[in-house]
Motif scaffolding. Structure first.
Motif, PDB file in Angstrom:
ATOM      1  N   GLU A 132     -54.347  62.604 -24.473  1.00 13.90           N
ATOM      2  CA  GLU A 132     -52.928  62.623 -24.149  1.00 13.90           C
ATOM      3  C   GLU A 132     -52.065  62.724 -25.399  1.00 13.90           C
ATOM      4  O   GLU A 132     -51.085  63.480 -25.431  1.00 13.90           O
ATOM      5  CB  GLU A 132     -52.555  61.368 -23.343  1.00 13.90           C
ATOM      6  N   ALA A 133     -52.438  61.979 -26.436  1.00 15.61           N
ATOM      7  CA  ALA A 133     -51.638  61.989 -27.665  1.00 15.61           C
ATOM      8  C   ALA A 133     -51.698  63.337 -28.366  1.00 15.61           C
ATOM      9  O   ALA A 133     -50.668  63.881 -28.794  1.00 15.61           O
ATOM     10  CB  ALA A 133     -52.108  60.883 -28.606  1.00 15.61           C
ATOM     11  N   SER A 134     -52.884  63.921 -28.490  1.00 20.98           N
ATOM     12  CA  SER A 134     -53.000  65.185 -29.218  1.00 20.98           C
ATOM     13  C   SER A 134     -52.457  66.357 -28.400  1.00 20.98           C
ATOM     14  O   SER A 134     -51.902  67.303 -28.958  1.00 20.98           O
ATOM     15  CB  SER A 134     -54.457  65.442 -29.630  1.00 20.98           C
ATOM     16  N   ARG A 135     -52.580  66.288 -27.077  1.00 20.62           N
ATOM     17  CA  ARG A 135     -51.965  67.321 -26.245  1.00 20.62           C
ATOM     18  C   ARG A 135     -50.444  67.247 -26.377  1.00 20.62           C
ATOM     19  O   ARG A 135     -49.761  68.277 -26.423  1.00 20.62           O
ATOM     20  CB  ARG A 135     -52.403  67.147 -24.791  1.00 20.62           C
ATOM     21  N   ARG A 136     -49.925  66.029 -26.462  1.00 22.13           N
ATOM     22  CA  ARG A 136     -48.487  65.867 -26.645  1.00 22.13           C
ATOM     23  C   ARG A 136     -48.050  66.397 -28.002  1.00 22.13           C
ATOM     24  O   ARG A 136     -46.971  66.991 -28.132  1.00 22.13           O
ATOM     25  CB  ARG A 136     -48.117  64.385 -26.526  1.00 22.13           C
ATOM     26  N   GLU A 137     -48.878  66.216 -29.028  1.00 19.48           N
ATOM     27  CA  GLU A 137     -48.556  66.760 -30.353  1.00 19.48           C
ATOM     28  C   GLU A 137     -48.450  68.276 -30.296  1.00 19.48           C
ATOM     29  O   GLU A 137     -47.541  68.884 -30.888  1.00 19.48           O
ATOM     30  CB  GLU A 137     -49.620  66.327 -31.359  1.00 19.48           C
ATOM     31  N   ASN A 138     -49.384  68.916 -29.589  1.00 23.54           N
ATOM     32  CA  ASN A 138     -49.325  70.376 -29.441  1.00 23.54           C
ATOM     33  C   ASN A 138     -48.078  70.794 -28.673  1.00 23.54           C
ATOM     34  O   ASN A 138     -47.411  71.774 -29.031  1.00 23.54           O
ATOM     35  CB  ASN A 138     -50.570  70.880 -28.717  1.00 23.54           C
ATOM     36  N   LEU A 139     -47.761  70.058 -27.614  1.00 26.04           N
ATOM     37  CA  LEU A 139     -46.569  70.372 -26.830  1.00 26.04           C
ATOM     38  C   LEU A 139     -45.316  70.206 -27.681  1.00 26.04           C
ATOM     39  O   LEU A 139     -44.407  71.056 -27.639  1.00 26.04           O
ATOM     40  CB  LEU A 139     -46.493  69.476 -25.602  1.00 26.04           C
ATOM     41  N   ASN A 140     -45.255  69.129 -28.457  1.00 28.27           N
ATOM     42  CA  ASN A 140     -44.090  68.912 -29.325  1.00 28.27           C
ATOM     43  C   ASN A 140     -43.943  70.034 -30.337  1.00 28.27           C
ATOM     44  O   ASN A 140     -42.817  70.461 -30.658  1.00 28.27           O
ATOM     45  CB  ASN A 140     -44.205  67.572 -30.044  1.00 28.27           C
ATOM     46  N   HIS A 141     -45.063  70.521 -30.858  1.00 33.07           N
ATOM     47  CA  HIS A 141     -45.014  71.629 -31.817  1.00 33.07           C
ATOM     48  C   HIS A 141     -44.470  72.883 -31.139  1.00 33.07           C
ATOM     49  O   HIS A 141     -43.628  73.595 -31.710  1.00 33.07           O
ATOM     50  CB  HIS A 141     -46.400  71.893 -32.385  1.00 33.07           C
ATOM     51  N   MET A 142     -44.931  73.143 -29.934  1.00 35.21           N
ATOM     52  CA  MET A 142     -44.443  74.301 -29.169  1.00 35.21           C
ATOM     53  C   MET A 142     -42.946  74.177 -28.900  1.00 35.21           C
ATOM     54  O   MET A 142     -42.186  75.144 -29.082  1.00 35.21           O
ATOM     55  CB  MET A 142     -45.228  74.406 -27.857  1.00 35.21           C
ATOM     56  N   ILE A 143     -42.500  73.005 -28.496  1.00 32.43           N
ATOM     57  CA  ILE A 143     -41.076  72.789 -28.239  1.00 32.43           C
ATOM     58  C   ILE A 143     -40.268  72.963 -29.518  1.00 32.43           C
ATOM     59  O   ILE A 143     -39.169  73.544 -29.503  1.00 32.43           O
ATOM     60  CB  ILE A 143     -40.858  71.392 -27.619  1.00 32.43           C
ATOM     61  N   GLY A 144     -40.815  72.490 -30.630  1.00 32.79           N
ATOM     62  CA  GLY A 144     -40.135  72.685 -31.913  1.00 32.79           C
ATOM     63  C   GLY A 144     -39.972  74.151 -32.263  1.00 32.79           C
ATOM     64  O   GLY A 144     -38.939  74.550 -32.824  1.00 32.79           O
ATOM     65  N   LEU A 145     -40.967  74.964 -31.915  1.00 36.60           N
ATOM     66  CA  LEU A 145     -40.869  76.401 -32.186  1.00 36.60           C
ATOM     67  C   LEU A 145     -39.845  77.069 -31.277  1.00 36.60           C
ATOM     68  O   LEU A 145     -39.185  78.031 -31.681  1.00 36.60           O
ATOM     69  CB  LEU A 145     -42.234  77.062 -32.029  1.00 36.60           C
ATOM     70  N   ILE A 146     -39.701  76.569 -30.055  1.00 36.98           N
ATOM     71  CA  ILE A 146     -38.648  77.094 -29.180  1.00 36.98           C
ATOM     72  C   ILE A 146     -37.289  76.842 -29.818  1.00 36.98           C
ATOM     73  O   ILE A 146     -36.433  77.731 -29.883  1.00 36.98           O
ATOM     74  CB  ILE A 146     -38.733  76.458 -27.782  1.00 36.98           C
ATOM     75  N   ASP A 147     -37.089  75.622 -30.325  1.00 37.75           N
ATOM     76  CA  ASP A 147     -35.839  75.309 -31.026  1.00 37.75           C
ATOM     77  C   ASP A 147     -35.666  76.190 -32.258  1.00 37.75           C
ATOM     78  O   ASP A 147     -34.564  76.675 -32.547  1.00 37.75           O
ATOM     79  CB  ASP A 147     -35.808  73.840 -31.437  1.00 37.75           C
ATOM     80  N   ALA A 148     -36.770  76.405 -32.988  1.00 36.91           N
ATOM     81  CA  ALA A 148     -36.699  77.197 -34.218  1.00 36.91           C
ATOM     82  C   ALA A 148     -36.276  78.634 -33.940  1.00 36.91           C
ATOM     83  O   ALA A 148     -35.635  79.277 -34.778  1.00 36.91           O
ATOM     84  CB  ALA A 148     -38.053  77.180 -34.935  1.00 36.91           C
ATOM     85  N   ALA A 149     -36.622  79.144 -32.752  1.00 39.03           N
ATOM     86  CA  ALA A 149     -36.247  80.516 -32.398  1.00 39.03           C
ATOM     87  C   ALA A 149     -34.740  80.672 -32.290  1.00 39.03           C
ATOM     88  O   ALA A 149     -34.225  81.798 -32.328  1.00 39.03           O
ATOM     89  CB  ALA A 149     -36.915  80.922 -31.085  1.00 39.03           C
ATOM     90  N   PHE A 150     -34.012  79.545 -32.170  1.00 40.97           N
ATOM     91  CA  PHE A 150     -32.554  79.587 -32.050  1.00 40.97           C
ATOM     92  C   PHE A 150     -31.863  78.901 -33.224  1.00 40.97           C
ATOM     93  O   PHE A 150     -30.667  78.613 -33.163  1.00 40.97           O
ATOM     94  CB  PHE A 150     -32.122  78.926 -30.732  1.00 40.97           C
ATOM     95  N   ALA A 151     -32.627  78.676 -34.290  1.00 43.59           N
ATOM     96  CA  ALA A 151     -32.088  77.927 -35.426  1.00 43.59           C
ATOM     97  C   ALA A 151     -30.944  78.651 -36.123  1.00 43.59           C
ATOM     98  O   ALA A 151     -30.068  78.016 -36.722  1.00 43.59           O
ATOM     99  CB  ALA A 151     -33.207  77.624 -36.421  1.00 43.59           C
ATOM    100  N   PHE A 152     -30.937  79.979 -36.064  1.00 39.20           N
ATOM    101  CA  PHE A 152     -29.914  80.751 -36.778  1.00 39.20           C
ATOM    102  C   PHE A 152     -29.023  81.532 -35.822  1.00 39.20           C
ATOM    103  O   PHE A 152     -28.541  82.613 -36.142  1.00 39.20           O
ATOM    104  CB  PHE A 152     -30.582  81.692 -37.779  1.00 39.20           C
TER     105      PHE A 152
END
Length: 380
Positions: free
Chosen positions: A77-97
């Motif tokens: 659960e913890a490591s799957r959540r880490e992967n999900l958090n990384h994916m969500i961070g990349l979604i945010d990064a796509a709109f960073a600029f």
């Protein structure tokens, strides 16, 4: 089903489900669930295909080339959540600029990764449910940015207990799941007979799948306000993508993990005059494989088969291109083919491995799959 003398109707259905998704914005098992009735295969006879009205004449497709990290079986659960958090961070990064893509497309396993030596029980342990906690988090981002998000994952389905599935999911700008499409088939007989893939695909349980969802669900096309979209993690079977194009796919989103053949992706566009995107994994430090094994190359190809955007490195990156869907649709039609020239050949063809092999037995791991399938091929 007779494997040596298929009828024309059965062959066309089995080879690609050349049908038309009747529900706008819904595909695959989602279409059957929404209608309550399995759908048969129907094609237009004038070269056109059903569409939803466009809300944009042009839109931006973004391919997120990101790492692939296998879930830690000791802390799922913890490591799957880490992967999900990384994916969500990349979604945010796509709109960073500022303005980001209208559709953001991830590879085959951004949440679960792919583990060396995983058994079916392991895959079911790390797999997600669709819908589930992970899709809810991704749906929040889709609503926040008003975008479509497409990604692959290992998945469990209560309607298919014990089967480990590879599902590509599409979430719309309103956060609703528009499609959750099974992988159509795994390649068999290419690993020397020692191992085979054990995830269950449509082909592995074809008769039951059709009984539950209809032939149209085999290769679904999602009719959206930004165009007709199709998704697949299948490699090296051009007939599948020809079938999707005949059904009206205008943009085909293909996932990969651990590499692909660029010519195969380019040919999908060239032979069918459609847009094709490929999302592969990036260099993945800390994975159980060599970090750069077949990483990179994510790209978007135009209808002429030429790349219009391609990753410049194997690292994590965002590949983007504009899709002029309005002008494209105005002139686009189904592929021009001449089946009367080769239908007899297709009707007489016997697949090396018949369908439905996982209907009565589901292998426990790669070696068990190799053992089970070793004598199931019908070619000598």
């Amino acid at each position: 089903m007779n494997q040596t003398a298929l009828s024309r109707r059965a062959l066309i259905g089995a080879a690609g489900g050349l049908g038309l998704t009747a529900a706008i914005g819904v595909s695959g098992t989602a279409a059957a669930a929404s209608s309550g009735q399995p759908r048969d295969v129907v094609l237009n006879t004038d070269g056109r295909y059903p569409v939803a009205p466009l809300t944009k004449e042009s839109w931006t497709l973004g391919v997120a080339q990101c790492r692939s990290m296998p879930v830690d079986l000791n802390r799922v659960e913890a490591s799957r959540r880490e992967n999900l958090n990384h994916m969500i961070g990349l979604i945010d990064a796509a709109f960073a600029f500022g303005a980001g893509p209208d559709l953001l497309f991830f590879h085959e396993f951004p949440i679960t990764g792919f583990g060396a030596g995983w058994t079916r029980k392991d895959v079911l342990k790390v797999a997600i449910e669709i819908p589930g906690a992970e899709t809810e988090e991704i749906a929040k981002k889709a609503r926040q940015y008003g975008i479509y998000i497409v990604f692959g994952s290992y998945a469990r389905d209560p309607d298919w207990p014990g089967h480990a599935l590879s599902i590509t999911t599409m979430i719309g700008p309103d956060g609703k799941i528009l499609a959750r499409d099974w992988k159509a088939r795994n390649i068999k007989g290419v690993f020397g007979g020692e191992i085979e893939l054990f995830t269950t695909t449509i082909y592995d349980v074809l008769d039951r799948f059709v009984e539950m969802y209809g032939r149209d669900a085999i290769l679904p096309v999602v009719q959206t306000p930004i165009g007709n979209l199709a998704m697949s993690s299948v490699q090296r079977e051009p007939e599948l993508f020809r079938a999707l194009a005949m059904k009206g796919a205008e943009v085909i989103l293909r996932t990969a993990t651990g590499g692909f053949v660029p010519t195969d992706i380019a040919a999908t566009s060239l032979y069918n005059s459609v847009y094709t995107a490929i999302a592969n994994n990036a260099v993945s430090p800390g994975s159980p494989f060599f970090e750069d094994s077949n990483a990179g190359g994510s790209a978007i190809y135009g209808p002429d088969g030429e790349p219009i955007a391609i990753a410049k490195s194997p690292n994590e990156t965002l590949v983007m291109a504009r899709i002029p869907i309005g002008a494209f649709r105005a002139r686009h039609r189904q592929p021009t083919i001449h089946p009367q020239l080769y239908m007899d050949v297709l009707n007489g063809y016997t697949p090396r491995f018949p369908p439905n092999l996982f209907s009565t037995y589901v292998p426990s791991d790669l070696k068990d799959a190799g053992r089970y399938l070793r004598d199931k091929g019908v070619w000598k």
